[in-house]
Design a protein around this motif. Structure first.
Motif, PDB file in Angstrom:
ATOM      1  N   MET A 263     -18.561   8.405  11.799  1.00 18.83           N
ATOM      2  CA  MET A 263     -18.284   7.860  13.117  1.00 18.83           C
ATOM      3  C   MET A 263     -19.019   6.543  13.291  1.00 18.83           C
ATOM      4  N   ASN A 264     -18.351   5.580  13.935  1.00 14.62           N
ATOM      5  CA  ASN A 264     -18.982   4.294  14.141  1.00 14.62           C
ATOM      6  C   ASN A 264     -20.116   4.422  15.149  1.00 14.62           C
ATOM      7  N   LYS A 265     -21.148   3.620  14.984  1.00 17.19           N
ATOM      8  CA  LYS A 265     -22.234   3.600  15.944  1.00 17.19           C
ATOM      9  C   LYS A 265     -21.721   3.008  17.246  1.00 17.19           C
ATOM     10  N   ILE A 266     -22.027   3.678  18.353  1.00 16.68           N
ATOM     11  CA  ILE A 266     -21.495   3.272  19.639  1.00 16.68           C
ATOM     12  C   ILE A 266     -22.609   2.726  20.508  1.00 16.68           C
ATOM     13  N   LYS A 267     -22.412   1.538  21.059  1.00 19.26           N
ATOM     14  CA  LYS A 267     -23.382   0.933  21.950  1.00 19.26           C
ATOM     15  C   LYS A 267     -22.801   0.932  23.351  1.00 19.26           C
ATOM     16  N   ILE A 268     -23.570   1.440  24.298  1.00 18.79           N
ATOM     17  CA  ILE A 268     -23.141   1.403  25.686  1.00 18.79           C
ATOM     18  C   ILE A 268     -24.012   0.391  26.414  1.00 18.79           C
ATOM     19  N   THR A 269     -23.391  -0.640  26.929  1.00 14.62           N
ATOM     20  CA  THR A 269     -24.137  -1.651  27.664  1.00 14.62           C
ATOM     21  C   THR A 269     -23.442  -1.925  28.981  1.00 14.62           C
TER      22      THR A 269
ATOM     23  N   ASN B 253      -5.441  -5.331  16.997  1.00 15.60           N
ATOM     24  CA  ASN B 253      -6.123  -6.069  15.931  1.00 15.60           C
ATOM     25  C   ASN B 253      -7.601  -5.723  15.866  1.00 15.60           C
ATOM     26  N   SER B 254      -8.186  -5.444  17.023  1.00 12.75           N
ATOM     27  CA  SER B 254      -9.592  -5.037  17.045  1.00 12.75           C
ATOM     28  C   SER B 254      -9.777  -3.722  16.291  1.00 12.75           C
ATOM     29  N   SER B 255      -8.893  -2.768  16.541  1.00 12.40           N
ATOM     30  CA  SER B 255      -8.957  -1.483  15.836  1.00 12.40           C
ATOM     31  C   SER B 255      -8.632  -1.651  14.353  1.00 12.40           C
ATOM     32  N   LEU B 256      -7.657  -2.518  14.061  1.00 10.71           N
ATOM     33  CA  LEU B 256      -7.276  -2.756  12.667  1.00 10.71           C
ATOM     34  C   LEU B 256      -8.425  -3.387  11.891  1.00 10.71           C
ATOM     35  N   ASN B 257      -9.124  -4.336  12.517  1.00  5.97           N
ATOM     36  CA  ASN B 257     -10.255  -4.976  11.843  1.00  5.97           C
ATOM     37  C   ASN B 257     -11.336  -3.966  11.484  1.00  5.97           C
ATOM     38  N   GLN B 258     -11.570  -3.010  12.366  1.00  5.99           N
ATOM     39  CA  GLN B 258     -12.570  -1.991  12.086  1.00  5.99           C
ATOM     40  C   GLN B 258     -12.120  -1.106  10.929  1.00  5.99           C
ATOM     41  N   ALA B 259     -10.839  -0.736  10.928  1.00 10.51           N
ATOM     42  CA  ALA B 259     -10.308   0.072   9.834  1.00 10.51           C
ATOM     43  C   ALA B 259     -10.354  -0.695   8.519  1.00 10.51           C
ATOM     44  N   ALA B 260     -10.055  -2.004   8.580  1.00  7.73           N
ATOM     45  CA  ALA B 260     -10.097  -2.847   7.377  1.00  7.73           C
ATOM     46  C   ALA B 260     -11.524  -2.971   6.854  1.00  7.73           C
ATOM     47  N   LYS B 261     -12.477  -3.122   7.778  1.00  9.50           N
ATOM     48  CA  LYS B 261     -13.882  -3.202   7.383  1.00  9.50           C
ATOM     49  C   LYS B 261     -14.314  -1.923   6.678  1.00  9.50           C
TER      50      LYS B 261
ATOM     51  N   GLU C  28      -3.178   0.119  10.347  1.00  8.01           N
ATOM     52  CA  GLU C  28      -4.412   0.850  10.669  1.00  8.01           C
ATOM     53  C   GLU C  28      -4.273   2.329  10.308  1.00  8.01           C
ATOM     54  N   GLN C  29      -3.151   2.917  10.706  1.00 10.15           N
ATOM     55  CA  GLN C  29      -2.925   4.342  10.431  1.00 10.15           C
ATOM     56  C   GLN C  29      -2.891   4.619   8.928  1.00 10.15           C
ATOM     57  N   LYS C  30      -2.248   3.741   8.178  1.00  9.67           N
ATOM     58  CA  LYS C  30      -2.112   3.945   6.735  1.00  9.67           C
ATOM     59  C   LYS C  30      -3.450   3.785   6.009  1.00  9.67           C
ATOM     60  N   LEU C  31      -4.248   2.806   6.445  1.00 12.37           N
ATOM     61  CA  LEU C  31      -5.573   2.618   5.839  1.00 12.37           C
ATOM     62  C   LEU C  31      -6.432   3.862   6.027  1.00 12.37           C
ATOM     63  N   GLU C  32      -6.365   4.430   7.230  1.00  8.64           N
ATOM     64  CA  GLU C  32      -7.189   5.605   7.517  1.00  8.64           C
ATOM     65  C   GLU C  32      -6.607   6.860   6.885  1.00  8.64           C
ATOM     66  N   ARG C  33      -5.297   7.016   6.945  1.00  6.89           N
ATOM     67  CA  ARG C  33      -4.650   8.220   6.417  1.00  6.89           C
ATOM     68  C   ARG C  33      -4.818   8.350   4.913  1.00  6.89           C
ATOM     69  N   GLU C  34      -4.708   7.215   4.208  1.00  3.69           N
ATOM     70  CA  GLU C  34      -4.788   7.238   2.751  1.00  3.69           C
ATOM     71  C   GLU C  34      -6.197   6.938   2.247  1.00  3.69           C
TER      72      GLU C  34
END
Length: 281
Positions: free
Chosen positions: A1-7, A150-158, A217-223
């Motif tokens: 899980m990604n680290k979550i910052k609440i500000t 794109n924000s979600s895709l960038n995280q999946a790509a990272k 995004e879905q394919k990067l995570e699924r596979e």
């Protein structure tokens, strides 16, 4: 899980950071990620809050299965075993009900209440409402979804090992635009240097790109893609498949779609000027 910052930033928080966009462009949150964001350390305690929220949902005559879609996830155990855990796919209204039923002593709960109360009605739009929008309004709506996508895709790509994000995104454009890169698209549209190509697309072209974004995004995570080479290849293949789907349906290829007369940034400036003028009067 990604680290979550609440500000805190006025009346909002970074709940946007854990938002996901599905293949149809709909937003959702995972309950396990929301649990961490709301600072609940134990799932069983958070599940009690979810139960109260589901009851409130039922009392409001909303479809519980739609707002709180049950999903299961598999976790790898230290000694090689696997364990299935319960999770929920939550829409914005479900998140709103959860924070309304959360521990009021937590500062982050108050922030969540403010955020979801403001955004629930502001962000959601049904099919009938969308059909009644003007073309420019549809463009603003679709552009907002592509930004989030794109924000979600960038995280999946990272997570997949991507370092060169410009190159990664160009692979997607090449697949969808028959070999054109972002620079090629900008030149064809006769845009100024560094002008955003997505701000200069009509609603149909934006929708095609949104589909490319969410499916990648879905394919990067699924596979479970883990190398930059494979991530780039995946983005190209998804873009190409979206293009082929448009072709099979008899639609216009994205590079053949007209470029709007004004960019979204120009329209936004005009809106602001008009608003200032109205306020002065």
């Amino acid at each position: 899980m990604n680290k979550i910052k609440i500000t805190e930033n006025k009346d909002t928080t970074t709940f946007e950071d854990i938002k996901h966009i599905d293949e149809n462009g709909y937003e959702y949150w995972n309950a396990r990620e929301l649990q961490a964001a709301l600072e609940y350390t134990q799932w069983r305690n958070f599940e009690l809050v979810i139960t109260k929220a589901k009851q409130a949902c039922e009392n409001s005559e909303y479809d519980i299965s739609e707002c709180f879609a049950e999903v299961s996830k598999t976790l790898e155990m230290p000694k090689g075993g696997v364990k299935k855990i319960m999770d929920y796919r939550l829409n914005r209204y479900a998140c709103y009900l959860i924070v309304q039923n959360g521990d009021p002593r937590k500062k982050v709960i108050a922030l969540g209440q403010t955020y979801f109360a403001i955004q629930t009605r502001k962000q959601e739009i049904n099919e009938k409402e969308y059909s009644e929008l003007t073309e420019d309004e549809k463009r603003f709506y679709q552009r907002n979804l592509t930004k989030k996508g794109n924000s979600s895709l960038n995280q999946a790509a990272k997570n997949a090992g991507v370092k060169n994000f410009d190159k990664f995104h160009n692979f997607g454009y090449k697949g969808l635009y028959n070999g054109e890169t972002a620079d090629d698209i900008a030149k064809r549209k006769k845009l100024r240097y560094r002008e955003d190509i997505l701000d200069n697309m009509g609603s149909v072209e934006l929708a095609a790109n949104l589909f490319r974004i969410t499916q990648t995004e879905q394919k990067l995570e699924r596979e479970n893609i883990k190398t930059e080479i494979d991530a780039n290849k995946t983005h190209y293949e998804v873009g190409k498949e979206v293009r082929n789907t448009i072709k099979r349906l008899g639609g216009s290829m994205p590079e053949k779609l007209p470029t709007p007369r004004k960019s979204l940034k120009e329209l936004e400036k005009e809106r602001r000027k008009l608003q200032i003028k109205v306020e002065k009067n």
